[in-house]
Design a protein around this motif. Structure first.
Motif, PDB file in Angstrom:
ATOM      1  N   UNK A 259      17.850   2.721  -0.109  1.00  0.00           N
ATOM      2  CA  UNK A 259      19.429   2.021  -0.970  1.00  0.00           C
ATOM      3  C   UNK A 259      18.901   2.108  -2.586  1.00  0.00           C
ATOM      4  N   UNK A 260      19.084   2.194  -3.323  1.00  0.00           N
ATOM      5  CA  UNK A 260      18.460   2.479  -4.366  1.00  0.00           C
ATOM      6  C   UNK A 260      19.065   0.891  -5.439  1.00  0.00           C
ATOM      7  N   UNK A 261      18.109   1.012  -6.164  1.00  0.00           N
ATOM      8  CA  UNK A 261      18.918  -0.290  -6.918  1.00  0.00           C
ATOM      9  C   UNK A 261      19.764   1.042  -8.119  1.00  0.00           C
ATOM     10  N   UNK A 262      21.094  -0.006  -8.944  1.00  0.00           N
ATOM     11  CA  UNK A 262      22.030   0.815  -9.293  1.00  0.00           C
ATOM     12  C   UNK A 262      21.510   1.264 -10.462  1.00  0.00           C
ATOM     13  N   UNK A 263      20.363   1.387 -10.882  1.00  0.00           N
ATOM     14  CA  UNK A 263      19.826   2.280 -12.208  1.00  0.00           C
ATOM     15  C   UNK A 263      18.492   2.445 -12.187  1.00  0.00           C
ATOM     16  N   UNK A 264      17.954   3.264 -13.114  1.00  0.00           N
ATOM     17  CA  UNK A 264      16.983   3.685 -13.230  1.00  0.00           C
ATOM     18  C   UNK A 264      16.418   4.672 -12.064  1.00  0.00           C
ATOM     19  N   UNK A 265      16.859   5.509 -11.730  1.00  0.00           N
ATOM     20  CA  UNK A 265      16.464   6.497 -11.086  1.00  0.00           C
ATOM     21  C   UNK A 265      16.399   7.439 -10.613  1.00  0.00           C
ATOM     22  N   UNK A 266      15.491   8.738 -10.979  1.00  0.00           N
ATOM     23  CA  UNK A 266      16.218  10.085 -10.686  1.00  0.00           C
ATOM     24  C   UNK A 266      15.618  10.756  -9.968  1.00  0.00           C
ATOM     25  N   UNK A 267      16.522  11.608  -8.854  1.00  0.00           N
ATOM     26  CA  UNK A 267      16.309  12.413  -7.932  1.00  0.00           C
ATOM     27  C   UNK A 267      16.646  13.457  -7.564  1.00  0.00           C
TER      28      UNK A 267
ATOM     29  N   UNK B 202      22.353   5.473  -3.237  1.00  0.00           N
ATOM     30  CA  UNK B 202      21.341   5.933  -0.919  1.00  0.00           C
ATOM     31  C   UNK B 202      21.144   6.961  -1.167  1.00  0.00           C
ATOM     32  N   UNK B 203      20.194   7.096  -1.133  1.00  0.00           N
ATOM     33  CA  UNK B 203      19.477   8.952  -0.248  1.00  0.00           C
ATOM     34  C   UNK B 203      18.561   9.141   0.800  1.00  0.00           C
ATOM     35  N   UNK B 204      18.837  10.044   1.499  1.00  0.00           N
ATOM     36  CA  UNK B 204      18.482   9.980   2.942  1.00  0.00           C
ATOM     37  C   UNK B 204      17.381  10.471   2.950  1.00  0.00           C
ATOM     38  N   UNK B 205      15.844   9.882   3.481  1.00  0.00           N
ATOM     39  CA  UNK B 205      15.182  10.931   3.353  1.00  0.00           C
ATOM     40  C   UNK B 205      14.550  11.409   4.591  1.00  0.00           C
TER      41      UNK B 205
ATOM     42  N   UNK C 243       3.423  -1.396 -10.234  1.00  0.00           N
ATOM     43  CA  UNK C 243       3.667  -2.831 -10.773  1.00  0.00           C
ATOM     44  C   UNK C 243       2.698  -2.269 -11.755  1.00  0.00           C
ATOM     45  N   UNK C 244       3.236  -2.957 -13.133  1.00  0.00           N
ATOM     46  CA  UNK C 244       1.641  -3.081 -14.033  1.00  0.00           C
ATOM     47  C   UNK C 244       2.777  -3.438 -15.653  1.00  0.00           C
ATOM     48  N   UNK C 245       1.574  -4.031 -15.836  1.00  0.00           N
ATOM     49  CA  UNK C 245       2.011  -4.679 -17.538  1.00  0.00           C
ATOM     50  C   UNK C 245       3.569  -4.192 -17.587  1.00  0.00           C
ATOM     51  N   UNK C 246       4.165  -3.467 -17.889  1.00  0.00           N
ATOM     52  CA  UNK C 246       5.205  -2.527 -18.848  1.00  0.00           C
ATOM     53  C   UNK C 246       6.162  -1.829 -17.779  1.00  0.00           C
ATOM     54  N   UNK C 247       5.735  -1.592 -16.790  1.00  0.00           N
ATOM     55  CA  UNK C 247       6.770  -1.249 -15.348  1.00  0.00           C
ATOM     56  C   UNK C 247       6.496  -1.569 -14.098  1.00  0.00           C
ATOM     57  N   UNK C 248       8.152  -1.301 -13.488  1.00  0.00           N
ATOM     58  CA  UNK C 248       7.469  -1.854 -11.716  1.00  0.00           C
ATOM     59  C   UNK C 248       8.607  -0.924 -11.237  1.00  0.00           C
ATOM     60  N   UNK C 249       8.018  -0.012 -10.514  1.00  0.00           N
ATOM     61  CA  UNK C 249       9.584   0.956  -9.246  1.00  0.00           C
ATOM     62  C   UNK C 249       8.772   1.599  -8.619  1.00  0.00           C
ATOM     63  N   UNK C 250       8.741   3.170  -9.077  1.00  0.00           N
ATOM     64  CA  UNK C 250       7.834   3.763  -7.980  1.00  0.00           C
ATOM     65  C   UNK C 250       8.521   5.408  -8.062  1.00  0.00           C
ATOM     66  N   UNK C 251       7.682   5.522  -7.613  1.00  0.00           N
ATOM     67  CA  UNK C 251       7.259   7.368  -6.760  1.00  0.00           C
ATOM     68  C   UNK C 251       7.306   7.360  -5.774  1.00  0.00           C
ATOM     69  N   UNK C 252       8.261   8.472  -5.377  1.00  0.00           N
ATOM     70  CA  UNK C 252       8.795   8.695  -4.304  1.00  0.00           C
ATOM     71  C   UNK C 252       8.984  10.050  -2.972  1.00  0.00           C
ATOM     72  N   UNK C 253       7.823  11.077  -2.834  1.00  0.00           N
ATOM     73  CA  UNK C 253       8.254  12.433  -2.324  1.00  0.00           C
ATOM     74  C   UNK C 253       8.984  12.462  -0.515  1.00  0.00           C
ATOM     75  N   UNK C 254       9.645  12.850  -0.173  1.00  0.00           N
ATOM     76  CA  UNK C 254      10.248  13.026   1.038  1.00  0.00           C
ATOM     77  C   UNK C 254      10.304  14.730   0.977  1.00  0.00           C
ATOM     78  N   UNK C 255       9.135  14.691   2.720  1.00  0.00           N
ATOM     79  CA  UNK C 255       9.384  16.031   2.767  1.00  0.00           C
ATOM     80  C   UNK C 255       9.695  16.314   4.305  1.00  0.00           C
ATOM     81  N   UNK C 256      10.600  17.543   3.987  1.00  0.00           N
ATOM     82  CA  UNK C 256      11.327  18.219   5.139  1.00  0.00           C
ATOM     83  C   UNK C 256       9.930  18.611   6.372  1.00  0.00           C
ATOM     84  N   UNK C 257       9.674  18.015   7.670  1.00  0.00           N
ATOM     85  CA  UNK C 257       8.316  18.785   8.290  1.00  0.00           C
ATOM     86  C   UNK C 257       8.396  19.875   8.392  1.00  0.00           C
TER      87      UNK C 257
END
Lengths: 159, 131
Positions: A132-140, A41-44, A54-68
């Protein structure tokens, strides 16, 4: 666990993309913190930009979360006047930062033989939210600078 | 040299304007979407001072920069317009697609002073030849 998600080069490629974008495009020197693998779990932070994959090979996301205050600092350097509230210029900057970081990250991955494509970023916030992230496959990956801090989260799963 | 800047993100428009002004290019207009850009280009084409160049983001909502490029190529009144696509997509296939659609050049984000300078030199050289 996916074949790709936690390969060291993937994390390194993302760090390189963030560093290149901030330093060459926005003249902001950033320091990289210790990557956290499989966060549950990550506090944004104030504003977040997300690029869905969401493509043929992969699914997922890249997320950038900034302090104001980080965003205000970047924009002040750019426009030459102070920012003190989240407005369209600030939201736009999150979209563009996300877009450029993802484009550069994609370039690194595709040089390694993958085939990620461009898409259009979405901006989320303002306001702190929990992701709330999936159990695997994430890096922060935390980043800091004299202007403030932000985190980048990669969730990448091989289909 | 009259230039139209098109990007849905204000920040990018600002950065391009800033860089172009630094390069002593001051006849600049901007818009945040392709539909408005096409209208602006067509109106200017009817005047004695049409646009010479357009710097246009590829990935925009509704109508993309590539679609706008194709619309411009299909418009006989915009034949002289030189189209520079701006994108964070560095794939060779994307660049080739832009070239085949008739793009004059391709500006990759994040650009550097050197990479933008190369594009500006290309613009200036061509402008001298045709002027």
């Amino acid at each position: 666990m996916s074949a790709l998600a936690f390969e060291l080069h993937t994390t390194e490629d993302l760090i390189a993309a963030v560093t290149l974008t901030l330093e060459s495009f926005f003249m902001v020197k950033v320091e990289v913190g210790q990557p956290q693998f499989k966060p549950l779990q990550v506090k944004l932070q104030s504003l977040s930009g997300m690029m869905t994959i969401d493509q043929a090979e992969f699914y997922g996301f890249v997320l950038l979360s900034f302090e104001d205050r980080f965003l205000y600092g970047v924009l002040q350097k750019l426009y030459g006047h102070a920012f003190s509230e989240i407005n369209k210029s600030v939201s736009d900057s999150v979209g563009e930062l996300t877009n450029t970081v993802y484009g550069t990250f994609k370039q690194h991955l595709n040089k390694r033989g993958h085939s990620l494509r461009m898409s259009i970023p979405t901006v989320h916030g303002p306001g702190a939210q929990a992701l709330v992230l999936p159990l695997h496959d994430s890096v922060l990956i935390p980043f800091s600078s004299e202007l403030g801090s932000f985190v980048v989260i990669l969730n990448l799963n091989k289909k | 040299m009259k230039i139209l800047i098109v990007d849905d993100f204000e920040m990018v428009r600002w950065m391009l304007k800033d860089a172009l002004k630094d390069a002593n290019l001051s006849e600049l207009l901007e818009t945040d979407n392709a539909t408005s850009a096409l209208q602006t280009l067509r109106e200017a084409a009817k005047t004695a001072k049409p646009f010479d160049y357009i710097l246009c983001d590829w990935h925009m909502p509704d109508v993309s920069g590539l679609e706008l490029l194709k619309l411009c190529r299909d418009d006989k009144n915009l034949n002289g317009l030189k189209f520079i696509l701006v994108s964070a997509d560095s794939d060779g296939a994307a660049i080739e697609t832009a070239r085949q659609a008739g793009a004059f050049d391709y500006l990759l984000k994040p650009w550097t002073k050197a990479s933008l300078g190369t594009i500006l030199n290309h613009m200036r050289e061509h402008y001298k030849v045709v002027a």
